[in-house]
Write a protein that holds these residues in place. Structure first.
Motif, mmCIF file in Angstrom:
data_model
loop_
_atom_site.group_PDB
_atom_site.id
_atom_site.type_symbol
_atom_site.label_atom_id
_atom_site.label_comp_id
_atom_site.label_asym_id
_atom_site.label_seq_id
_atom_site.Cartn_x
_atom_site.Cartn_y
_atom_site.Cartn_z
ATOM 1 N N ILE A 36 -10.989 7.312 7.933
ATOM 2 C CA ILE A 36 -10.962 5.848 7.926
ATOM 3 C C ILE A 36 -10.517 5.387 9.309
ATOM 4 C CG2 ILE A 36 -10.647 5.523 5.453
ATOM 5 C CD1 ILE A 36 -7.649 5.398 5.886
ATOM 6 N N SER A 37 -10.861 4.147 9.666
ATOM 7 C CA SER A 37 -10.666 3.765 11.064
ATOM 8 C C SER A 37 -9.223 3.405 11.407
ATOM 9 C CB SER A 37 -11.612 2.635 11.439
ATOM 10 O OG SER A 37 -11.307 1.511 10.670
ATOM 11 N N GLY A 38 -8.408 3.092 10.405
ATOM 12 C CA GLY A 38 -7.020 2.775 10.719
ATOM 13 C C GLY A 38 -6.105 3.343 9.650
ATOM 14 N N ASP A 39 -4.845 3.569 10.027
ATOM 15 C CA ASP A 39 -3.885 4.100 9.063
ATOM 16 C C ASP A 39 -3.505 2.995 8.070
ATOM 17 O OD1 ASP A 39 -2.378 6.065 7.939
ATOM 18 O OD2 ASP A 39 -0.834 6.126 9.485
ATOM 19 N N ILE A 40 -3.071 3.405 6.907
ATOM 20 C CA ILE A 40 -2.577 2.448 5.910
ATOM 21 C C ILE A 40 -1.097 2.737 5.748
ATOM 22 C CG2 ILE A 40 -2.679 1.782 3.470
ATOM 23 C CD1 ILE A 40 -5.693 2.561 3.624
ATOM 24 N N ASP A 41 -0.263 1.698 5.890
ATOM 25 C CA ASP A 41 1.166 1.978 5.923
ATOM 26 C C ASP A 41 1.951 1.321 4.798
ATOM 27 O OD1 ASP A 41 0.778 -0.538 6.951
ATOM 28 O OD2 ASP A 41 1.129 0.086 9.011
ATOM 29 N N ASN A 42 1.283 0.509 4.003
ATOM 30 C CA ASN A 42 1.982 -0.136 2.901
ATOM 31 C C ASN A 42 1.089 0.001 1.678
ATOM 32 O OD1 ASN A 42 3.018 -1.924 1.004
ATOM 33 N ND2 ASN A 42 2.612 -3.756 2.212
ATOM 34 N N PHE A 43 1.629 0.592 0.609
ATOM 35 C CA PHE A 43 0.790 0.920 -0.539
ATOM 36 C C PHE A 43 1.029 -0.001 -1.736
ATOM 37 C CE2 PHE A 43 1.075 4.532 2.246
ATOM 38 C CZ PHE A 43 -0.260 4.900 2.355
ATOM 39 N N ASP A 44 1.675 -1.123 -1.465
ATOM 40 C CA ASP A 44 1.919 -2.100 -2.525
ATOM 41 C C ASP A 44 0.713 -3.037 -2.613
ATOM 42 O OD1 ASP A 44 2.664 -4.287 -4.049
ATOM 43 O OD2 ASP A 44 4.756 -4.197 -3.411
ATOM 44 N N PRO A 45 -0.011 -3.016 -3.740
ATOM 45 C CA PRO A 45 -1.251 -3.789 -3.817
ATOM 46 C C PRO A 45 -1.031 -5.296 -3.840
ATOM 47 C CG PRO A 45 -0.735 -2.839 -5.957
ATOM 48 C CD PRO A 45 0.277 -2.295 -4.993
ATOM 49 N N ALA A 46 0.200 -5.736 -4.066
ATOM 50 C CA ALA A 46 0.434 -7.184 -4.053
ATOM 51 C C ALA A 46 0.715 -7.680 -2.642
ATOM 52 C CB ALA A 46 1.595 -7.547 -4.975
ATOM 53 N N THR A 47 1.294 -6.826 -1.810
ATOM 54 C CA THR A 47 1.629 -7.287 -0.463
ATOM 55 C C THR A 47 0.642 -6.812 0.592
ATOM 56 O OG1 THR A 47 3.144 -5.448 -0.117
ATOM 57 C CG2 THR A 47 4.091 -7.471 -0.955
ATOM 58 N N ASN A 48 -0.026 -5.683 0.360
ATOM 59 C CA ASN A 48 -1.038 -5.270 1.325
ATOM 60 C C ASN A 48 -2.369 -5.880 0.915
ATOM 61 O OD1 ASN A 48 -2.774 -4.104 3.141
ATOM 62 N ND2 ASN A 48 -1.718 -2.141 3.127
ATOM 63 N N SER B 82 10.573 0.223 9.864
ATOM 64 C CA SER B 82 9.246 -0.240 10.225
ATOM 65 C C SER B 82 8.923 -1.543 9.500
ATOM 66 C CB SER B 82 8.214 0.824 9.853
ATOM 67 O OG SER B 82 6.938 0.247 9.739
ATOM 68 N N ASN B 83 8.329 -2.481 10.231
ATOM 69 C CA ASN B 83 7.897 -3.735 9.618
ATOM 70 C C ASN B 83 6.746 -3.517 8.657
ATOM 71 O OD1 ASN B 83 9.666 -5.274 10.983
ATOM 72 N ND2 ASN B 83 8.185 -6.200 12.377
ATOM 73 N N ARG B 84 6.065 -2.395 8.795
ATOM 74 C CA ARG B 84 4.871 -2.166 8.000
ATOM 75 C C ARG B 84 5.187 -1.323 6.764
ATOM 76 N NH1 ARG B 84 0.277 -4.799 10.282
ATOM 77 N NH2 ARG B 84 -0.985 -3.162 9.374
ATOM 78 N N SER B 85 5.791 -0.158 6.993
ATOM 79 C CA SER B 85 5.967 0.770 5.879
ATOM 80 C C SER B 85 7.368 0.746 5.309
ATOM 81 C CB SER B 85 5.642 2.187 6.344
ATOM 82 O OG SER B 85 6.581 2.601 7.312
ATOM 83 N N ALA B 86 8.274 -0.004 5.932
ATOM 84 C CA ALA B 86 9.665 -0.084 5.510
ATOM 85 C C ALA B 86 10.383 1.257 5.618
ATOM 86 C CB ALA B 86 9.796 -0.642 4.087
#
Lengths: 494, 315
Positions: A36-48, B82-86
């Motif tokens: 994928i072209s970018g990393d994903i850093d937050n796995f919360d579906p309500a906030t990401n 991190s602001n992104r992943s906490a």
């Protein structure tokens, strides 16, 4: 103390960490590796709320209540069936029987409602439609009813990006999401891998492979080389340029039945020279659709003036602005404009957009307009876009099967943020969602498309040829017209 | 008192670096909160969420207040989250650092013997074809862009010949063989750049040493030229290499950013680049702080080693 610090350092260097081990073990099983072209850093579906998250994680770790098939038809997901009243104010959904969250908890109406309410609370583009719900009701263990004060026709399509999260993981979803989807979240090593494993308790059809691994590879050319070398099975979002240069003996091109990804040029309609609609029309007359399609898109995609994709039920076939430099000159003269310079903003990383701009620039030069092309890093562009600090800006958007999505996401900020002044448009957009009557809606959207093409708050470039690259041994991989890879149905041949 | 001065100077350097990074990040266009929401961040109905995100990460505070909080936390050894992943920044750095350390250590380890060999041979054959060939090669090594070279290696050795994996990292304890295979192409790519710089340095130093009186005397005494080159000249011309390698560490970290990107290594370079792109302020600040401290320590160590080896530098 110093010694234990040194030992810890040595251990870190040698990598005897707990994280490294399961990844290495998983290699032995059947693994589908996707670049994928970018990393994903937050796995919360309500906030990401980023599209990249919805495609890769939303659709795999989670279930939405209602999903899309590969032609963007609404299909049952966590809800096995649904019922909508005539006013589009009451939505009753029946949940899949026997569905469980990845932690073993049963999927009950209460749990689903808790998750929906949480999404509504976080708002944003995903939660906002849920804020229209005045009452969430658990009719019984397996039935959820949502009541809206006013009709909202696109509600079912809005549910396709609301992913159901286990109430147990509300606090920890950023790093350890628990969903109901065909894959469990296993772990994330930043800039290296997001690892998902098959959920053997899944209520639906089980994927044929055990591990789904997403690897962030920002450069499409590198990703394609990784695929040729056998280290990656699918390149999910290659740039248009790389899409057109694959070696067919080593890889296959996978494309959806149609593309709902549309490229636009959004224009500043209330201040500066472009506030004169005739100037905007002149620019459109100098836009050579044929050359843009041939040069920037290698002849692919569909070049039409309507902002909606041709596959949409509301699509209107409009004439738009034929390439006509005489007409452009006449309109500029009429507007009393001479020696105009217009800025066009775009984010870096989209060579086809830059090529489009170059083609347009050269025809504009012939009518005495200087096009100032500014390519900025994504975050810089985004800042200018969000604060509407531009003459014109390139943008693209995946139009969902409900035409409202374009008018809601792309056009709404124009009339809300004083970038485009036409009160009628705001009224029509509201009218389009408050009735469930399809004939009536079709009429409203025909009128809206007509106004948008006529007044050009947004000029449509064309549809973007979306596609993915898959290794020859990947079978059954499909994409929907939004460009989402549908990984669950993949089988890996020997 | 005089013993304290170097320590104060180091602290001053660190303070200047983190302050410059802090200020530059905030002067650079791009808003971390907007990036979290994407293009929809301009909608009116999203403004509340945007404000919540800003408040959550303290971005709604005036910049001097943000700065005071940041420096206060750093003094307590807390680099933030991190602001992104906490995730805690310190643990993200700890996970990424080994990759970069190995990359640099192995590259330096590969480049030094090659550079010494090439540089000394060229100096001994000064003015001849071999000398010109080696020096042109060194210039070429410096001039070739790492990104392009990395892609070329990927296409030849990973995709074409299939000798090496094309991406990723395996920890040495998990799989020692896999570790070597994964590191081979990145290390060669980074080492080639370093060979260019170091060969030219060794060449200049050796050529200079070979002009000295004691070498002329040795020659007059009839000692074999190989003995002169490798026993007498080498000692004098190679010790300054320690200092040069120390100085080059900063450049190497810059090179590591590119090499890690091409070969998909989850090291500090990618961590930093990704954080800059997503305006993840705490991660950028923390990573730069750690890199700064590392570069300073390496240079101090190089200087101490140099002084230990060369008695005349001790005073």
């Amino acid at each position: 103390m110093a010694r234990s610090g040194l030992t810890a350092f040595a251990v870190a260097l040698l990598g005897a960490s707990a994280l490294a081990a399961p990844a290495a073990l998983a290699q032995a099983d059947t693994t589908l590796t996707v670049a994928i072209s970018g990393d994903i850093d937050n796995f919360d579906p309500a906030t990401n709320q980023l599209i990249a998250f919805q495609q890769a994680i939303g659709n795999t770790v989670f279930d939405s209540l209602i999903g899309y098939d590969e032609n963007l038809e609404l299909v049952p997901r966590l809800a096995s069936s649904w019922d909508v009243n005539d006013d589009a104010t009451e939505f009753t959904l029946t949940l899949q029987e026997g569905a469980t969250f990845h932690n073993g908890d049963p999927v009950t109406a209460e749990a689903v409602i808790a998750s929906l309410e949480r999404s509504a609370e976080f708002g944003g583009v995903i939660g906002t439609p849920l804020q229209r719900v005045t009452m969430f009701e658990a009719v019984d263990e397996g039935t959820v009813r949502m009541t809206l004060e006013e009709g909202y026709a696109p509600f079912l399509t809005a549910l396709t990006v609301v992913f159901i999260l286990a109430p147990d993981s509300f606090e920890t979803a950023t790093s350890e999401p628990i969903g109901t989807g065909p894959f469990r979240f296993e772990g994330w090593v930043p800039n290296d891998a997001i690892t998902l494993t098959r959920n053997d308790e899944y209520w639906g059809e089980l994927p044929a492979f055990e591990t789904l691994e997403f690897r962030p590879v920002p450069d499409s050319q590198v990703a394609l080389t990784n695929l040729y070398a056998g280290d990656v099975d699918i390149v999910a979002e290659p740039s248009t340029a790389v899409l057109n240069q694959i070696d067919e003996s080593q890889a296959q091109l996978v494309q959806p039945s149609a593309s709902n990804s549309m490229a636009y040029v959004e224009m500043m309609g209330t201040t500066g020279t472009l506030s004169d609609v005739n100037v905007r029309r002149a620019l459109a007359h100098a836009f050579d659709r044929e050359s843009v399609q041939a040069i920037a898109y290698s002849g692919l995609g569909e070049s039409t003036p309507s902002p909606l994709p041709t596959s949409s039920w509301a699509y209107a076939d409009l004439e738009g602005y034929p390439f006509d430099l005489e007409a452009a000159r006449g309109l500029l003269e009429e507007a009393g404009v001479d020696g105009l310079t217009v800025g066009l903003e775009m984010p870096a990383g989209f060579p086809e957009a830059e090529q489009m701009a170059r083609v347009w620039q050269s025809s504009l030069a012939e009518v005495g307009v200087t096009l100032d092309i500014n390519v900025s890093e994504l975050s810089v562009w985004l800042d200018a876009y969000v604060s509407r600090d531009y003459d014109m800006t390139w943008n693209f958007f995946g139009v969902s099967p409900d035409p409202h999505s374009f008018f809601d996401v792309i056009l709404r900020p124009h009339f809300e943020g004083d970038v485009y002044d036409n009160p009628e448009v705001a009224e029509l957009v509201e009218a389009g969602i408050s009735t469930g009557d399809m004939a009536e809606r079709e009429e409203i959207y025909a009128e809206l498309q007509d106004i948008v093409v006529d007044e050009l708050p947004v000029m449509t470039v064309q549809s973007r040829p979306v596609g993915a690259i898959a290794a020859p041994h990947v079978e059954g991989f499909a994409m929907n017209p939004l460009g989402w890879g549908l990984y669950s149905g993949v089988t890996l041949a020997e | 008192m005089t013993r304290l001065l170097p320590a104060l100077r180091i602290l001053a350097i660190i303070w200047v670096v983190i302050t410059v990074v802090f200020v530059t990040l905030r002067l650079t266009p791009g808003d971390p909160a907007e990036l979290l929401l994407g293009p929809t961040a301009g909608r009116q109905d999203v403004q509340e969420r945007l404000a919540d995100i800003r408040a959550q990460y303290g971005l709604d505070q005036p910049i001097p207040v943000q700065y005071a909080i940041f420096v206060g936390n750093v003094l307590q050894g807390d680099l933030g989250e991190s602001n992104r992943s906490a995730r805690p920044v310190i643990s993200m750095i700890a996970a990424a650092a080994p990759v970069t350390i190995w990359l640099i250590v192995l590259s330096v380890g590969t480049a030094i013997p090659i550079s010494i060999f090439l540089g000394m041979i060229a100096a001994a054959r000064r003015g001849r074809t071999l000398d010109r060939g080696i020096r042109s090669l060194a210039t070429l090594c410096m001039a070739v862009p790492s990104f392009w070279l990395g892609l070329l290696f990927l296409q030849w050795f990973a995709s074409g010949l299939g000798w090496f994996p094309s991406r990723g990292y395996v920890a040495p304890l998990t799989d020692p063989g896999g570790f070597m295979m994964h590191m081979a192409l990145p290390v060669i790519t980074l080492a080639i750049f370093l060979v260019g710089t170091l060969t030219r340095f060794v060449y200049t130093e050796t050529a200079d040493t070979l002009q000295r009186d004691y070498i002329t005397v040795s020659r007059a005494m009839g000692l074999a030229s190989r003995t002169i080159l490798f026993r007498f000249a080498a000692k004098n011309s190679l010790t300054p290499l320690i200092i040069v390698v120390g100085v080059e560490i900063g450049t190497l970290i810059g090179g590591a950013v590119i090499v890690e990107e091409v070969f998909g290594l989850p090291g500090l370079g990618r961590l930093l680049l990704g954080a800059v792109m997503s305006r993840d302020y705490p991660v950028v600040q923390g990573t730069i702080l750690v890199i700064t401290v590392a570069v300073i320590l390496i240079n101090i160590a190089a200087e101490m080693l140099y002084r230990y080896i060369t008695p005349q530098a001790r005073s």
